[in-house]
Each structure stands twice: as C-alpha cells, then as structure tokens.
Write an enzyme that holds these catalytic residues in place. Structure first.
Site, PDB file in Angstrom:
ATOM      1  N   CYS A 116      46.280  39.061  31.679  1.00 45.83           N
ATOM      2  CA  CYS A 116      47.240  40.091  31.240  1.00 45.83           C
ATOM      3  C   CYS A 116      47.373  40.153  29.724  1.00 45.83           C
ATOM      4  O   CYS A 116      47.901  41.128  29.188  1.00 45.83           O
ATOM      5  CB  CYS A 116      48.602  39.854  31.866  1.00 45.83           C
ATOM      6  SG  CYS A 116      48.549  39.811  33.651  1.00 45.83           S
ATOM      7  N   HIS A 253      53.781  43.787  27.922  1.00 45.79           N
ATOM      8  CA  HIS A 253      52.972  43.780  29.147  1.00 45.79           C
ATOM      9  C   HIS A 253      53.913  44.049  30.314  1.00 45.79           C
ATOM     10  O   HIS A 253      55.007  43.508  30.401  1.00 45.79           O
ATOM     11  CB  HIS A 253      52.279  42.429  29.315  1.00 45.79           C
ATOM     12  CG  HIS A 253      51.729  42.236  30.695  1.00 45.79           C
ATOM     13  ND1 HIS A 253      50.876  43.148  31.279  1.00 45.79           N
ATOM     14  CD2 HIS A 253      51.952  41.271  31.628  1.00 45.79           C
ATOM     15  CE1 HIS A 253      50.575  42.736  32.495  1.00 45.79           C
ATOM     16  NE2 HIS A 253      51.230  41.610  32.741  1.00 45.79           N
ATOM     17  N   ASN A 283      51.934  45.967  38.080  1.00 46.80           N
ATOM     18  CA  ASN A 283      51.316  45.135  37.047  1.00 46.80           C
ATOM     19  C   ASN A 283      49.810  45.411  37.052  1.00 46.80           C
ATOM     20  O   ASN A 283      49.122  45.067  38.005  1.00 46.80           O
ATOM     21  CB  ASN A 283      51.614  43.664  37.356  1.00 46.80           C
ATOM     22  CG  ASN A 283      50.990  42.703  36.358  1.00 46.80           C
ATOM     23  OD1 ASN A 283      50.160  43.095  35.527  1.00 46.80           O
ATOM     24  ND2 ASN A 283      51.375  41.446  36.441  1.00 46.80           N
TER      25      ASN A 283
END
Ligand code: UT7
Length: 326
Positions: A116, A253, A283
């Site tokens: 990520c 993020h 996500n």
C-alpha cells in the site's frame, strides 16, 4: 536556492465497471452493510471483469494522465508501476505498459513492490532520479487487482479490498528551493520487516508457486497505521518547513475511514480537508493514492497550487509520506 522539482502535470484513473456493494457481500459471507460501513467506512468497491488485467487498468489510467498533461509516449523517459498484483510473475507490468504505449526503445521501466506504500515509494524514487537529472518526464502508476488475491470466503478480509488504477505524469521543473515551489517538496519512506507476518499473502512464487490470499492481523495493522502515517507526515512537513495549517488536503492511503480520521486528528487537519474515497473504492493498495488524487483533481476539489500531504502504510510493514504542491 535554485533546484529541480518534480511536478505533477497530469493525472488519470480507472475503475472497473463491476461494482460490489456491502449488500452483495452479505450474500457471500456472514456480514452486513452496518458492520462494514461502521468499522471501515466502505460501502462499495470495484472489481475487475472477466479477462480484465492489471495492465489493462494501468493503460486506461496512464492514457488519461497523458492526455491531461499533453505528453506523448515519445516524451517519456521512464515508466514505473507500483503493484503487488502483476499480470505475470515476470516481466514487470511497467514493461508491458511501455510496450503498449510505444515508448522509445531503451526507455527504462520497472515495478515497485511496497504494497500500500507503493505509490509513495515510486514517487520517492522518481523524484530522486529527476532531481539528479537522470530523467525529465515519467509515468508513475499505482494499480491493483486485489480481488485476485482475496479469499472470498474470509469475512475478515474480503470486505476490505477493491481493484483500480491511478496514474500521474511528472516532469522536471525549476524551483527556488522554497515551500512555495510547485511539485514534490519532501518525501520519506520507511520499513519494518519484523512486522512481515501481520499483513501477508498465504503464498508466493518461491513459497507455494501460487499467489495465495491476503491475511492480516487487522488490529495490529490499524494501530501501527495511525501512528506511522502521522509520524511520516510530521517528518515531511518538518523537511519542507510547513505547518499543518498550511496543508490544503490530507490525502492518505485509503484503507479504513477510522484510520484516516485518526491520522487527521493526530495532525490537527480538519475533516473538511481530508480526502476520503475508501467509501466507494475500498482499499486498492498501491492504486489508492493516485486514484484519489486523480478523482479529486477531476472533480475540481484539488486545484493547482494546493498543498497536499500524502501518507501511506502497508504490508512489510512499509510506510512513508510525501508533501506536494500540486
Ligand atoms: O492498507 C493497509 C492494510 N489494511 C488495513 O489498514 C486494515 C487495518 N485494520 C482494520 O481496518 C480493522 O482492524 C478491520 C476493519 C480489519 C477490523 O476492525 P476491528 O474493529 O479491528 O474488528 P475485529 O477484527 O476486532 O473484529 C470484531 C468482530 C469479531 O467478532 P468477535 O470475535 O468479536 O465475535 C470478528 O469476527 O467482528 C467480526 N468480524 C465481522 N463481522 C461481520 C470481522 N469481520 C467481519 C465482517 N462482518 N466482515
């Protein structure tokens, strides 16, 4: 003092047409919209359609970014893709994109694997190459097909992830070495490999000869994410001599709306300056930041000259921060 800056001159993004809502998920595993939306802030996510590859999404995003920046394949000196879900184990997705775009033969292309945090890692590398004068113009893409490594029978993880792509075109520009400059003002990347087993896939090429499925110790990741992302933000603000009041947008993020809110609170950035797309993207790992950036530019939310603070955290653990004047 005169310096070279890495300026974002165009953004692009792509989401697959297939949308999966919380209600759809409640028909697949023992979950419900109430649990998912209160614990994560996620309401729906996009999932690749049959035969749609990571590189296909990346192409859509980068072509949009090239159009926005009026850059042609000929102009590119580098193609970088941040992803943990490549089409093939080798070659890289970036090599495929370089070939499909028709960049000059010899133009370097490589993928970055930092989960990520991949986009922040990629931008850090590219910014350094630009400031060293090695390249002038680059395509930086974050893209994921997380649905391919999601265990659709595991309610702990399958409600969290989505697919998508975001891209930016960056170019060397002249700066004064001041926080009023346009472009990347500061970056900082980190890792702690002792946390390897808190967020991982159950397989991989050398371990099992298959990619495996995502598993995580959600509570540990959550706690770490808030502290690490906040500290990374403090560090880049310190480097650029900027206070939280000068930040126009906190663009973290996108993993969980509660993590995002926690970071905002720690930094003292008010809610109306925090960009949230996790509600409709889920996500999307390395794609989440460029996707949210491009969507916010397209909607007119982020404007030229805005100061954007960008923290990320993911498997490894890896984390980092970046401060950009758009
Ligand atoms: O990009 C970086 C990678 N990932 C992240 O940043 C994610 C970080 N972690 C998180 O976002 C959160 O920890 C989660 C959303 C994953 C979980 O939230 P939580 O508040 O930490 O919940 P929990 O894991 O403590 O689970 C609470 C309960 C458990 O039941 P019991 O043991 O209390 O009876 C779970 O079994 O919720 C249950 N549960 C669910 N219930 C309904 C777990 N998943 C679900 C589900 N639907 N999908």
């Amino acid at each position: 003092m005169k310096c070279i800056r890495t300026e974002i001159i165009g953004c692009g993004h792509y989401l697959p047409s297939k949308e999966l809502t919380n209600d759809d998920l409640s028909k697949m595993v023992d979950t419900n919209d109430e649990w998912i939306s209160t614990r994560t802030g996620i309401r729906s996510r996009h999932i690749v359609t049959e035969g749609e590859l990571t590189s296909d999404m990346a192409m859509h995003a980068v072509e949009m970014a090239m159009q926005a920046s009026k850059v042609t394949a000929e102009d590119l000196d580098l193609v970088v893709v941040a992803t943990l879900t490549p089409d093939n184990t080798t070659p890289s997705v970036s090599a495929k994109i370089a070939g499909r775009l028709g960049v000059k033969v010899g133009t370097p292309a490589f993928d970055i694997g930092a989960a990520c945090s991949g986009f922040v890692y990629a931008m850090t590398m590219v910014d350094n190459m630009i400031r060293l004068g090695q390249i002038k113009t680059a395509a930086v893409i974050g893209v994921e097909s997380l649905s391919k490594i999601t265990d659709w029978t595991d309610r702990n993880t399958c409600v969290l992830f989505g697919d998508g792509a975001g891209a930016v075109i960056v170019r060397a520009s002249d700066g004064e070495g001041l926080s009023t400059d346009t472009g990347v003002l500061a970056t900082k990347i980190y890792a702690d490999g002792t946390q390897y087993e808190n967020l991982y896939t159950t397989g991989g090429v050398s371990a099992t000869q298959s990619p495996g499925y995502i598993r995580m110790n959600g509570k540990e990741v959550f706690k770490f994410a808030v502290g690490a992302m906040s500290e990374a933000c403090q560090e880049v603000m310190h480097q650029a001599n900027i206070t939280a009041e000068e930040v126009d947008w906190l663009l973290p993020h996108q993993a969980n709306v509660r993590i995002i809110a926690g970071v905002g609170q720690k930094l003292g950035v008010p809610t109306e300056k925090v960009i949230v797309t996790v509600d409709h993207h889920g996500n999307t790992s390395a794609a989440s930041i460029p996707l949210a950036l491009s969507e916010s530019v397209a909607s007119g939310k982020i404007k030229k000259g805005d100061m954007i603070l960008i923290p990320a955290m993911g498997a490894g653990f890896t984390w980092g921060g970046m401060l950009i004047r758009y």
